[in-house]
Design a protein around this motif. Structure first.
Motif, PDB file in Angstrom:
ATOM      1  N   TYR A 100     160.021  87.175   6.160  1.00 19.35           N
ATOM      2  CA  TYR A 100     160.155  85.740   5.656  1.00 19.35           C
ATOM      3  C   TYR A 100     158.654  85.093   6.398  1.00 19.35           C
ATOM      4  O   TYR A 100     158.016  85.543   7.084  1.00 19.35           O
ATOM      5  N   SER A 101     158.461  83.826   5.852  1.00 23.00           N
ATOM      6  CA  SER A 101     157.334  83.005   6.119  1.00 23.00           C
ATOM      7  C   SER A 101     157.945  81.601   6.660  1.00 23.00           C
ATOM      8  O   SER A 101     158.870  81.094   5.874  1.00 23.00           O
ATOM      9  N   SER A 102     157.561  81.135   7.509  1.00 19.98           N
ATOM     10  CA  SER A 102     157.698  79.937   8.104  1.00 19.98           C
ATOM     11  C   SER A 102     156.727  78.829   7.846  1.00 19.98           C
ATOM     12  O   SER A 102     156.774  77.858   8.408  1.00 19.98           O
ATOM     13  N   PHE A 103     155.954  79.013   6.971  1.00 21.43           N
ATOM     14  CA  PHE A 103     154.484  78.237   6.881  1.00 21.43           C
ATOM     15  C   PHE A 103     154.888  77.239   5.661  1.00 21.43           C
ATOM     16  O   PHE A 103     155.576  77.374   4.601  1.00 21.43           O
ATOM     17  N   ILE A 104     154.430  75.960   6.137  1.00 18.12           N
ATOM     18  CA  ILE A 104     154.469  74.959   5.217  1.00 18.12           C
ATOM     19  C   ILE A 104     153.112  74.516   5.013  1.00 18.12           C
ATOM     20  O   ILE A 104     152.385  73.981   5.917  1.00 18.12           O
ATOM     21  N   GLU A 105     152.644  74.423   3.785  1.00 16.15           N
ATOM     22  CA  GLU A 105     151.309  74.190   3.510  1.00 16.15           C
ATOM     23  C   GLU A 105     151.162  72.464   3.473  1.00 16.15           C
ATOM     24  O   GLU A 105     151.978  71.682   3.197  1.00 16.15           O
ATOM     25  N   LYS A 106     150.234  72.052   4.188  1.00 14.11           N
ATOM     26  CA  LYS A 106     149.974  70.599   4.279  1.00 14.11           C
ATOM     27  C   LYS A 106     149.326  69.941   3.006  1.00 14.11           C
ATOM     28  O   LYS A 106     148.130  70.317   2.443  1.00 14.11           O
ATOM     29  N   LYS A 107     149.970  69.283   2.418  1.00 12.61           N
ATOM     30  CA  LYS A 107     149.634  68.307   0.950  1.00 12.61           C
ATOM     31  C   LYS A 107     150.593  67.520   0.818  1.00 12.61           C
ATOM     32  O   LYS A 107     151.646  67.217   1.547  1.00 12.61           O
ATOM     33  N   ALA A 108     150.483  66.571  -0.201  1.00 15.76           N
ATOM     34  CA  ALA A 108     151.399  65.645  -0.456  1.00 15.76           C
ATOM     35  C   ALA A 108     152.305  65.917  -1.448  1.00 15.76           C
ATOM     36  O   ALA A 108     152.123  66.439  -2.675  1.00 15.76           O
ATOM     37  N   TYR A 109     153.669  66.387  -0.999  1.00 17.15           N
ATOM     38  CA  TYR A 109     154.752  66.994  -1.748  1.00 17.15           C
ATOM     39  C   TYR A 109     155.307  65.813  -2.627  1.00 17.15           C
ATOM     40  O   TYR A 109     155.353  64.522  -2.320  1.00 17.15           O
ATOM     41  N   PRO A 110     155.937  66.026  -3.715  1.00 12.34           N
ATOM     42  CA  PRO A 110     156.657  65.109  -4.574  1.00 12.34           C
ATOM     43  C   PRO A 110     157.817  64.609  -3.991  1.00 12.34           C
ATOM     44  O   PRO A 110     158.972  64.696  -4.363  1.00 12.34           O
ATOM     45  N   ILE A 111     157.665  63.862  -2.698  1.00 11.34           N
ATOM     46  CA  ILE A 111     158.849  63.145  -2.085  1.00 11.34           C
ATOM     47  C   ILE A 111     158.737  61.938  -2.148  1.00 11.34           C
ATOM     48  O   ILE A 111     157.878  61.239  -1.515  1.00 11.34           O
ATOM     49  N   ASP A 112     159.527  60.983  -2.957  1.00  9.56           N
ATOM     50  CA  ASP A 112     159.371  59.707  -3.077  1.00  9.56           C
ATOM     51  C   ASP A 112     160.314  58.998  -1.999  1.00  9.56           C
ATOM     52  O   ASP A 112     160.992  59.489  -1.226  1.00  9.56           O
ATOM     53  N   ARG A 113     160.061  57.626  -2.315  1.00 12.50           N
ATOM     54  CA  ARG A 113     161.036  56.743  -1.159  1.00 12.50           C
ATOM     55  C   ARG A 113     162.647  57.030  -1.367  1.00 12.50           C
ATOM     56  O   ARG A 113     163.399  56.789  -0.483  1.00 12.50           O
ATOM     57  N   GLU A 114     162.907  57.285  -2.757  1.00 13.00           N
ATOM     58  CA  GLU A 114     164.341  57.720  -2.816  1.00 13.00           C
ATOM     59  C   GLU A 114     164.759  58.565  -1.873  1.00 13.00           C
ATOM     60  O   GLU A 114     165.797  58.699  -1.373  1.00 13.00           O
ATOM     61  N   GLY A 115     164.014  59.882  -1.951  1.00 11.23           N
ATOM     62  CA  GLY A 115     164.115  61.057  -0.978  1.00 11.23           C
ATOM     63  C   GLY A 115     164.282  60.731   0.161  1.00 11.23           C
ATOM     64  O   GLY A 115     165.199  61.037   1.205  1.00 11.23           O
ATOM     65  N   LEU A 116     163.260  59.960   0.754  1.00 16.66           N
ATOM     66  CA  LEU A 116     163.130  59.747   2.237  1.00 16.66           C
ATOM     67  C   LEU A 116     164.338  58.472   2.691  1.00 16.66           C
ATOM     68  O   LEU A 116     164.867  58.573   3.730  1.00 16.66           O
ATOM     69  N   SER A 117     164.867  57.868   1.528  1.00 18.82           N
ATOM     70  CA  SER A 117     166.053  56.961   2.033  1.00 18.82           C
ATOM     71  C   SER A 117     167.174  57.795   2.054  1.00 18.82           C
ATOM     72  O   SER A 117     167.907  57.393   3.078  1.00 18.82           O
ATOM     73  N   GLY A 182     158.734  67.119  15.381  1.00 23.30           N
ATOM     74  CA  GLY A 182     159.364  66.261  14.284  1.00 23.30           C
ATOM     75  C   GLY A 182     158.559  65.567  13.395  1.00 23.30           C
ATOM     76  O   GLY A 182     158.449  65.530  12.166  1.00 23.30           O
ATOM     77  N   LEU A 183     157.585  64.822  14.223  1.00 26.53           N
ATOM     78  CA  LEU A 183     156.701  63.866  13.537  1.00 26.53           C
ATOM     79  C   LEU A 183     155.606  64.652  12.875  1.00 26.53           C
ATOM     80  O   LEU A 183     155.182  64.353  11.714  1.00 26.53           O
ATOM     81  N   LEU A 184     155.197  65.869  13.486  1.00 25.03           N
ATOM     82  CA  LEU A 184     154.271  66.684  12.924  1.00 25.03           C
ATOM     83  C   LEU A 184     154.694  67.426  11.582  1.00 25.03           C
ATOM     84  O   LEU A 184     153.919  67.706  10.776  1.00 25.03           O
ATOM     85  N   PHE A 185     155.903  67.534  11.475  1.00 26.83           N
ATOM     86  CA  PHE A 185     156.605  67.909  10.078  1.00 26.83           C
ATOM     87  C   PHE A 185     156.614  66.971   9.178  1.00 26.83           C
ATOM     88  O   PHE A 185     155.932  67.304   7.997  1.00 26.83           O
ATOM     89  N   ILE A 186     156.845  65.688   9.571  1.00 24.27           N
ATOM     90  CA  ILE A 186     156.682  64.586   8.513  1.00 24.27           C
ATOM     91  C   ILE A 186     155.208  64.382   8.129  1.00 24.27           C
ATOM     92  O   ILE A 186     155.114  64.482   6.899  1.00 24.27           O
ATOM     93  N   ASP A 187     154.177  64.566   8.909  1.00 24.70           N
ATOM     94  CA  ASP A 187     152.920  64.748   8.417  1.00 24.70           C
ATOM     95  C   ASP A 187     152.471  65.796   7.861  1.00 24.70           C
ATOM     96  O   ASP A 187     151.393  65.798   6.853  1.00 24.70           O
ATOM     97  N   ARG A 188     153.059  66.896   7.765  1.00 16.89           N
ATOM     98  CA  ARG A 188     152.720  68.085   7.216  1.00 16.89           C
ATOM     99  C   ARG A 188     153.116  67.867   5.484  1.00 16.89           C
ATOM    100  O   ARG A 188     152.371  68.526   4.773  1.00 16.89           O
ATOM    101  N   ILE A 189     154.215  66.951   5.157  1.00 12.26           N
ATOM    102  CA  ILE A 189     154.834  66.912   3.884  1.00 12.26           C
ATOM    103  C   ILE A 189     154.115  65.669   3.410  1.00 12.26           C
ATOM    104  O   ILE A 189     154.402  65.286   2.310  1.00 12.26           O
ATOM    105  N   TYR A 190     153.701  64.578   4.250  1.00 10.66           N
ATOM    106  CA  TYR A 190     153.414  63.204   3.794  1.00 10.66           C
ATOM    107  C   TYR A 190     152.491  62.687   4.846  1.00 10.66           C
ATOM    108  O   TYR A 190     152.843  61.978   5.776  1.00 10.66           O
TER     109      TYR A 190
END
Length: 280
Positions: A100-117, A182-190
């Motif tokens: 398995y891989s635990s890697f998350i590529e750093k980029k802007a994922y298609p997560i909008d404000r609805e998903g964050l809400s 936790g903050l680094l995870f958010i920065d990874r995806i947004y």
């Protein structure tokens, strides 16, 4: 000689193992042990079937037998031809192990404000943290607002604030570290953290401000490697699947004593910043 087979193993680990190196036992827990790799730690064991960066998941029933022989005086070597991690008391075969891989590529994922809400709505703000306050209460403190200010500050100024968080609290991974991860995870995806903040954090994690285990997880998070429940949360956010988001929040909550809740608190702080609720 105990002969075991790994149930699953991280691809990052297999890329790191070298026949020339010796890997000593760093620490031992009820669920497994850590080996010292050149630039990280490798967890061998089974805790709730969780998959961690640089880890080998054993069958649950094999863990007590394995740990009965493990001590800090022990060490392992790697036989690449046989794909076996071996010691004088045990062999762990990875030949037919699932990878398995635990890697998350750093980029802007298609997560909008609805998903964050949806994510925000599913967090129990009354959950206790290692800071002595609930998630909801801690997010409103001045120190969190001060941390937001550091996101875009020059490195020297950012480091002064980051130092207040690294190693803060008790345990193998102190609460301040879990919050920042936790903050680094958010920065990874947004992406929300500036380069000076990230380079300052990286420099500080290499200077003994926190535990060895936290330093390991910082290196993983800064390199985009996370617990499998965190990787699952990303996929659920992309899908805007509230059931899956809730499931992975529950899985993260169960990490450690308050580590999971502290990590969720850091994620919630990142989402709050993205949605413009922070007082900047």
């Amino acid at each position: 000689m105990i002969r075991l087979s790994g149930q699953m193993a991280a691809s990052e680990l297999l890329e790191t193992l070298n026949q020339c190196d010796t890997y000593r036992v760093h620490s031992r827990f009820e669920s497994g042990c850590n080996l010292v790799l050149p630039s990280s730690l490798c967890f061998i064991g089974n805790k709730n079937n969780a998959l961690v960066p640089y880890g080998i998941l054993l069958n649950e029933e094999d863990v007590p037998v394995f740990l009965a022989q493990v001590s800090p005086s022990r060490s392992f070597r790697w036989d690449g031809n046989r794909k076996v991690l071996y010691s004088d008391f045990a062999e762990i075969c990875l030949k037919d192990t699932r990878i398995y891989s635990s890697f998350i590529e750093k980029k802007a994922y298609p997560i909008d404000r609805e998903g964050l809400s949806i994510f925000e709505r599913l967090i129990d703000r009354e959950l206790p943290t290692g800071f002595g306050e609930s998630i909801g209460s801690f997010l409103m403190t001045k120190e969190v607002e001060e941390l937001y200010q550091a996101f875009k500050k020059p490195r020297e100024e950012a480091e002064k604030i980051i130092k207040k968080w690294i190693g803060r609290g008790m345990g193998l991974t102190p609460s301040g570290d879990d919050f920042l991860m936790g903050l680094l995870f958010i920065d990874r995806i947004y992406p929300i953290l500036g380069s000076p903040f990230l380079s300052g954090l990286k420099a500080l994690t290499d200077h003994g401000y926190t535990t060895d285990i936290s330093e390991h997880y910082y290196r993983c998070a800064l390199g985009g490697r996370f617990h499998d429940a965190v990787v699952g949360l990303l996929n659920a956010l992309v899908q805007k699947d509230s059931l899956l988001i809730g499931r992975y929040i529950d899985e993260i909550k169960r990490i450690g004593s308050t580590s999971g809740c502290d990590m969720i608190c850091g994620m919630a702080a990142g989402v709050r910043f993205i949605k413009g609720k922070a007082k900047i």
